[in-house]
Every structure is written in C-alpha cells, then in structure tokens.
Design a protein around this motif. Structure first.
Motif, short mmCIF file in Angstrom:
data_model
loop_
_atom_site.label_atom_id
_atom_site.label_comp_id
_atom_site.label_asym_id
_atom_site.label_seq_id
_atom_site.Cartn_x
_atom_site.Cartn_y
_atom_site.Cartn_z
N THR A 168 96.65 48.50 28.68
CA THR A 168 96.61 48.63 27.23
C THR A 168 96.69 47.28 26.51
OG1 THR A 168 99.00 49.06 27.29
CG2 THR A 168 97.54 50.97 27.13
N THR B 236 93.83 57.22 23.76
CA THR B 236 92.59 57.20 22.96
C THR B 236 91.65 56.11 23.49
OG1 THR B 236 93.70 55.81 21.29
CG2 THR B 236 93.71 58.19 20.93
N GLU B 237 91.25 55.17 22.64
CA GLU B 237 90.24 54.19 23.05
C GLU B 237 90.72 52.75 22.90
OE1 GLU B 237 87.37 54.98 24.42
OE2 GLU B 237 87.78 57.12 24.27
N MET B 238 92.02 52.51 22.94
CA MET B 238 92.58 51.16 22.81
C MET B 238 92.10 50.49 21.52
SD MET B 238 92.46 49.90 26.80
CE MET B 238 92.91 48.24 26.35
N GLU B 239 92.16 51.26 20.44
CA GLU B 239 91.67 50.76 19.16
C GLU B 239 92.38 49.50 18.71
OE1 GLU B 239 92.67 53.80 19.85
OE2 GLU B 239 91.48 55.35 18.86
N LYS C 139 90.72 46.52 20.50
CA LYS C 139 89.30 46.38 20.15
C LYS C 139 89.10 46.01 18.69
CE LYS C 139 87.68 49.56 23.74
NZ LYS C 139 87.03 50.86 24.05
N GLN D 221 97.01 49.41 13.70
CA GLN D 221 96.42 50.75 13.64
C GLN D 221 97.57 51.76 13.51
OE1 GLN D 221 92.79 50.81 14.02
NE2 GLN D 221 93.26 48.62 13.79
N THR E 228 99.45 53.22 29.29
CA THR E 228 98.12 53.83 29.30
C THR E 228 97.84 54.33 27.89
OG1 THR E 228 99.04 55.99 29.97
CG2 THR E 228 98.27 54.51 31.73
N CYS E 229 96.57 54.24 27.50
CA CYS E 229 96.19 54.61 26.13
C CYS E 229 95.54 56.00 26.12
CB CYS E 229 95.23 53.58 25.55
SG CYS E 229 94.72 53.94 23.85
#
Length: 367
Positions: free
Chosen positions: A203, A327-330, A333, A315, A324-325
């Motif tokens: 993450t 979702t999408e590791m917003e 990113k 966020q 561990t994420c």
C-alpha cells in the motif's frame, strides 16, 4: 536537578524507522547524563545501525523475531540468558520506548528498580504498561513520534530539546561504498539524486512508471546523475524503473549491511522514496528528501526537519495504516509525476542556496 543514573538501558527493538525516531532520546540522555553508561537493546538485524554512535556505550542484541518463530527449549535458554545478563549489569534505569509486549518482557524482568514508559493509553499495546513504574505525562496529543519519544524523558527533568540524531558510519563501510560507486557513476563528480521504490508493504508503493518518468525529468532538467537504490527484497523494483527509463541511470551497489547503506546515503544530493526505512536513515544523516505518503500519516512519522518535503494528496481513506488496500490505492496514485517534480525542483534549489522564505505549509507537505 536531574536524578542521578550511572547505568541506563534503552529498550527499542525495532523497526528501522522506529529506531531512527528514537535516536534523539539517546542524544538527549547523553547530553544530560554525560558520564552514564548507556546501553540499547535492539533486534540483531538492526544493531549495526547503532554501531559507532558517539552517544552509545553498549549494544545488546535481541532476537525476539527468531524466538517467536521457533520457540524451543534452546530459544528459551537464549532469552533467559539475555535477561540474566541484563539483570547482572544492574542498570539504574530502563526506558521502554516501544510500548509493546515484547519490549515489556525485557523491561519488566530486567530487575531494574526504576522503569520508565508511556501511559497505558499511549502504548501501542496497552498491556505492555504493566512493566513500567514511572510514567510519562500523557502523549496522545503529540502528533509526531519523535516529539512523543522526547516527552518520555520529562519525569527525569529533561524537557523539550531540539532533536539530534548524530549518526556516523564506520570507515570500512565508507571505503567500500567509495570503491563501489566509482565505476557505477563512471567518473561523475556531481552528487547523485537517488530514487528508491522499495517499501515495506504494497500500500506504500508508488507506480514504477512514475518513478521512471520522474527520474528522466530530473536528469534532463538538472543534468543530475540518477542512482536507483534498493534493499535486500526490492532489487527487482529498482531494475524495473531502469527498464522504463529513457535517460542514463546507475543501479546502486549492493549494501550488505546498514553501515553500507548509511555510507551510500551520505553520498547523495537528494533521496526520493515512499514511507520506508531508508527514508528515515537519510533524515538521520541530514540528507534532503522528497517522499510520498498515503496509508501512513506524515504528521506522525514523516521526515523531521525543514530540509524534507512530503507529498500527500489526502483521500477519504488516507492514513488507514493498512497493509493491503481494499480499493485501488487511490492515496498513492493521486500523487502525479508533476507534483513530485515540483517538490524536487524546490528541494534542489534550496539545497543550492536559494532562500526558503515564502514557503507555506502547503509547499512543505504538498497538500
């Protein structure tokens, strides 16, 4: 007036970043107790980070990770031998800087009459507070872990001091790195800018293609040698950046010990990374850094001091501290290459002697 202590034991077993964050406590103890014998109990794999520290007299190596994985009669005897050795030293004061069950066992069974630690609610594992009988004032309101650690010394009459790290490297490690870097950098006289993609868990990872694009921009704009650094578990990430780059780069030499790593980082102009142990080594060495945070909170354990810059784009799920994420590791990113390049420009310009006036908190933290 300070109470008198002739023998002091610090218990901070791990991890690498947490040990680095505890160094100001050691430096403050030495300043206030210049004649005391100061020892540090630490996991064996991190012990060489503390080697040659001018304020430390003794390193006591501990292997709790091995003992917990393979708890056998032999492991028990090793652990008991450690406790017996500590008891025989007859320390006057033990300081539990960890606040975990594993550190409390060493603290509680040390045989030391005065055992200093955090309040129960301030311990990472509250049950560990059983081992201490001198408590620091509540530290829950203190954001950064370095300041929280320093506050632990208040019952000794040691109040807020400017944190110092005073990290040194051995001559052998420095010589090794000089010999390894010479062919790697091919005669470059300018200090390199290092990019380090390795992280403790997924993450915290920034995409490799963004590291590569950033490295290309830095080389073109500043004509700076690019050095891709790596640790025992992440050479593949450094090599992955190299495969995606268009500009010249060098892969850092292997660092077989933390002393080698320290000697390498001392040669840098700037260190760029995520929230990882080497970041905190560079902070302790006073090497400027630009880092990316997402799941962890830089207000708590980010780089300490004005020569460092943190990029974070908060966020809704930021600072979750998850490994561990879902979702999408917003959070990771959200930090773009241009965001990082702006921060790098600022750090390199400041390092070159430009004025720091006009920088706002938003500049420093990239919000």
């Amino acid at each position: 007036m300070h109470p008198t202590f002739e023998k002091i034991l610090i218990v901070k077993l791990s991890s690498l970043g947490d040990i680095a964050h505890s160094l100001p406590v050691l430096c403050s103890l030495r300043k206030n107790y210049p004649k005391a014998h100061i020892a540090w109990a630490v996991e064996s794999k991190f012990s060489d980070f503390l080697e040659n520290h001018p304020d430390l007299d003794e390193i006591i190596e501990v292997q709790t990770q091995k003992w917990r994985r393979h708890w056998t009669p032999s492991s028990f005897m090793e652990a008991w031998g450690l406790i017996k050795s500590i008891r025989e030293t007859e320390f006057d004061l033990v300081i539990d800087l960890q606040g975990l069950i594993k550190s409390s066992l060493i603290t509680g069974f040390s045989g030391v009459a005065k055992r200093l630690g955090f309040q129960k609610n301030d311990c990472r594992e509250p049950l560990s507070a059983w081992a201490t009988n001198i408590k620091a004032p509540g530290t829950g309101h203190i954001p950064h872990i370095i300041d929280k650690n320093m506050a632990l010394l208040e019952p000794l009459g040691v109040f807020r001091e400017e944190p110092r790290f005073r990290v040194t490297t051995c001559k052998e490690a420095s010589l090794y790195i000089e010999q390894q870097l010479a062919p790697t950098l091919k005669g470059e006289t300018t200090k390199p800018v290092a990019l380090h993609a390795g992280v403790g868990y997924p993450t915290k990872a920034w995409p490799l293609e963004r590291f590569a694009a950033l490295a290309d921009h830095i080389h073109r704009e500043f004509d700076a040698p690019i050095l891709l650094t790596w640790g025992p578990q992440d050479r593949d990430r450094a090599e992955g950046i190299g495969k995606l780059m268009k500009e010249p780069f060098a892969l850092a030499p292997e660092t077989a010990s933390l002393q080698h790593a320290l000697a390498l980082y001392q040669k840098l102009r700037l260190f760029i990374c995520g929230d990882t142990g080497p970041l905190h080594l560079c902070v302790a060495l006073n090497i400027p850094t630009v880092s990316i945070y997402g799941p962890t909170d830089p207000a708590r354990n980010g780089p300490y001091g004005p020569i460092h810059e943190v990029l974070v784009k908060p966020q809704e799920c930021s600072f979750c501290f998850k490994r561990t994420c879902p979702t999408e590791m917003e959070c990771m990113k959200a930090v773009e290459v241009e965001d990082m390049l702006t921060a790098v420009r600022r750090r390199l310009q400041l390092a070159a002697g430009a004025s720091t006036s006009g920088l706002t908190e938003g500049d420093i933290y990239g919000t």
